[in-house]
Motif scaffolding. Structure first.
Motif, PDB file in Angstrom:
ATOM      1  N   GLU A   1     -10.726   7.700  12.577  1.00  0.00           N
ATOM      2  CA  GLU A   1     -10.539   6.549  12.962  1.00  0.00           C
ATOM      3  C   GLU A   1      -9.490   6.455  13.383  1.00  0.00           C
ATOM      4  O   GLU A   1      -8.331   7.064  13.160  1.00  0.00           O
TER       5      GLU A   1
ATOM      6  N   TYR B   1      -2.392   4.200  15.303  1.00  0.00           N
ATOM      7  CA  TYR B   1      -2.310   4.880  14.068  1.00  0.00           C
ATOM      8  C   TYR B   1      -3.763   5.474  13.795  1.00  0.00           C
ATOM      9  O   TYR B   1      -4.689   4.879  14.087  1.00  0.00           O
ATOM     10  N   GLY B   2      -3.600   6.816  13.519  1.00  0.00           N
ATOM     11  CA  GLY B   2      -5.067   7.265  13.333  1.00  0.00           C
ATOM     12  C   GLY B   2      -5.084   8.609  12.178  1.00  0.00           C
ATOM     13  O   GLY B   2      -4.183   9.337  11.975  1.00  0.00           O
ATOM     14  N   THR B   3      -6.283   8.796  11.855  1.00  0.00           N
ATOM     15  CA  THR B   3      -6.319   9.741  10.814  1.00  0.00           C
ATOM     16  C   THR B   3      -7.188  11.122  11.444  1.00  0.00           C
ATOM     17  O   THR B   3      -8.348  11.062  11.855  1.00  0.00           O
TER      18      THR B   3
ATOM     19  N   TYR C   1      -1.923  -1.229  15.680  1.00  0.00           N
ATOM     20  CA  TYR C   1      -1.376  -2.020  14.713  1.00  0.00           C
ATOM     21  C   TYR C   1      -0.058  -2.490  15.060  1.00  0.00           C
ATOM     22  O   TYR C   1       0.799  -1.320  15.271  1.00  0.00           O
TER      23      TYR C   1
ATOM     24  N   SER D   1      -1.212  10.725   8.492  1.00  0.00           N
ATOM     25  CA  SER D   1      -1.806  10.159   9.829  1.00  0.00           C
ATOM     26  C   SER D   1      -0.918  10.550  11.021  1.00  0.00           C
ATOM     27  O   SER D   1       0.299  10.868  10.923  1.00  0.00           O
TER      28      SER D   1
ATOM     29  N   TYR E   1       4.184  10.979   8.599  1.00  0.00           N
ATOM     30  CA  TYR E   1       3.263  10.837   9.822  1.00  0.00           C
ATOM     31  C   TYR E   1       3.464  12.120  10.922  1.00  0.00           C
ATOM     32  O   TYR E   1       4.462  12.934  10.559  1.00  0.00           O
TER      33      TYR E   1
ATOM     34  N   GLU F   1      -4.440   6.312   3.103  1.00  0.00           N
ATOM     35  CA  GLU F   1      -3.845   4.736   3.087  1.00  0.00           C
ATOM     36  C   GLU F   1      -3.851   4.193   4.419  1.00  0.00           C
ATOM     37  O   GLU F   1      -2.808   4.752   5.030  1.00  0.00           O
ATOM     38  N   ILE F   2      -4.543   3.332   4.852  1.00  0.00           N
ATOM     39  CA  ILE F   2      -4.739   2.915   6.009  1.00  0.00           C
ATOM     40  C   ILE F   2      -5.099   1.380   5.979  1.00  0.00           C
ATOM     41  O   ILE F   2      -5.119   0.861   5.010  1.00  0.00           O
ATOM     42  N   GLU F   3      -4.678   0.506   7.228  1.00  0.00           N
ATOM     43  CA  GLU F   3      -5.059  -0.767   7.310  1.00  0.00           C
ATOM     44  C   GLU F   3      -6.460  -0.929   7.545  1.00  0.00           C
ATOM     45  O   GLU F   3      -7.191  -0.187   7.629  1.00  0.00           O
TER      46      GLU F   3
ATOM     47  N   LYS G   1       0.663  -1.189  -0.194  1.00  0.00           N
ATOM     48  CA  LYS G   1      -0.007   0.029   0.039  1.00  0.00           C
ATOM     49  C   LYS G   1       0.891   1.239   0.003  1.00  0.00           C
ATOM     50  O   LYS G   1       0.762   2.228  -0.798  1.00  0.00           O
TER      51      LYS G   1
ATOM     52  N   ARG H   1       4.207   5.186  16.644  1.00  0.00           N
ATOM     53  CA  ARG H   1       5.519   4.330  16.212  1.00  0.00           C
ATOM     54  C   ARG H   1       6.781   5.323  16.173  1.00  0.00           C
ATOM     55  O   ARG H   1       6.569   6.395  15.679  1.00  0.00           O
TER      56      ARG H   1
ATOM     57  N   ARG I   1      11.165   6.118  11.029  1.00  0.00           N
ATOM     58  CA  ARG I   1      12.105   5.548  10.300  1.00  0.00           C
ATOM     59  C   ARG I   1      13.122   6.509   9.788  1.00  0.00           C
ATOM     60  O   ARG I   1      12.701   7.666   9.478  1.00  0.00           O
TER      61      ARG I   1
END
Ligand code: 5GP
Length: 213
Positions: A74, A83-85, A78, A39, A55, A103-105, A19, A43, A46
């Motif tokens: 939402e 993770y949130g929007t 994870y 989002s 993010y 782009e989300i799970e 994704k 986490r 990186r």
């Protein structure tokens, strides 16, 4: 004439399907005029990632504040992180007529579908489960056991496909990108979206005619 509300586009699919890669390829195109919904996550950042671009990297407490303020469209937990929007920026862009791309799970996509069913939900599927397993193995981040767990999870996630509007198979990235852009383009041409502006044109024409006679 009032601005036509933008489209909410949700790209989701199982872990490891690509994704993030497909989304980056969509946004690398200079003609892309979707707004990417950045989002919030707890986490770690990186290498190569930028706060506010990839993010909003925030603390667990900061994230829990956003939850209690109902500032998220939402959120999901994870692999041990949140993770949130963020809701506010989405509403603003949509009302300005801009298309917003998430782009989300899959758990998150499910919640968005409940809250904003008018969105366009695109499921990114792997070409095959063997291919998905190779991609997870090639990442080199997970043990055999974790990969086996992710494969079971992927099976469950793929079964959620029926809740989406479209399926794009991520075999070749550029094909997947073209298909996603084509979906968005055709969604803009739906009669219910185009009808109002054509009706306004008809009204304006006949008003002018009536004034002249
Ligand atoms: P990563 O840590 O690899 O950047 O992302 C892990 C997963 O979280 C990916 O499947 C990504 O699509 C998903 N994700 C990213 N942002 C959000 C979000 O705001 N909400 C939800 N539910 N999932 C997200």
């Amino acid at each position: 004439m009032s601005t036509q509300r933008g489209l909410l586009i949700v790209l989701s699919g199982p872990s490891g399907v690509g994704k993030g890669t497909v989304r980056s390829a969509i946004f690398e195109d200079s003609n892309c005029d979707y707004v990417y919904s950045v989002s919030a996550t707890t986490r770690q950042r990186r290498p190569g990632e930028t706060d506010g671009v990839d993010y909003f990297f925030i603390s667990k407490e900061g994230f829990e504040d956003l939850i209690s303020q109902e500032a998220l469209l939402e959120y999901a937990e994870y692999v041990g992180n949140y993770y949130g929007t963020p809701l506010a920026s989405i509403e603003e862009s949509l009302s300005q007529g801009k298309d917003v791309f998430l782009e989300i799970e899959v758990q998150g996509a499910r919640k968005v579908r409940e809250r904003m069913p008018e969105g366009i939900f695109i499921f990114l599927a792997p070409p095959s489960l063997n291919e998905l397993e190779s991609r997870l193995t090639d990442r080199g981040t997970d043990s055999k056991e974790v990969i086996a767990r992710r494969m079971n999870k992927a099976k469950e996630e793929i079964e959620l496909m029926s809740h989406y509007d479209y399926v794009v198979v991520n075999d070749q990235i550029h094909t997947a990108v073209n298909e996603i852009n084509a979906i968005i383009k055709s969604e803009h041409l739906r009669v219910e979206r185009v009808m109002n502006s054509i009706q306004a044109d008809i009204n304006a024409y006949f008003e002018k005619e009536a004034n002249q006679s």
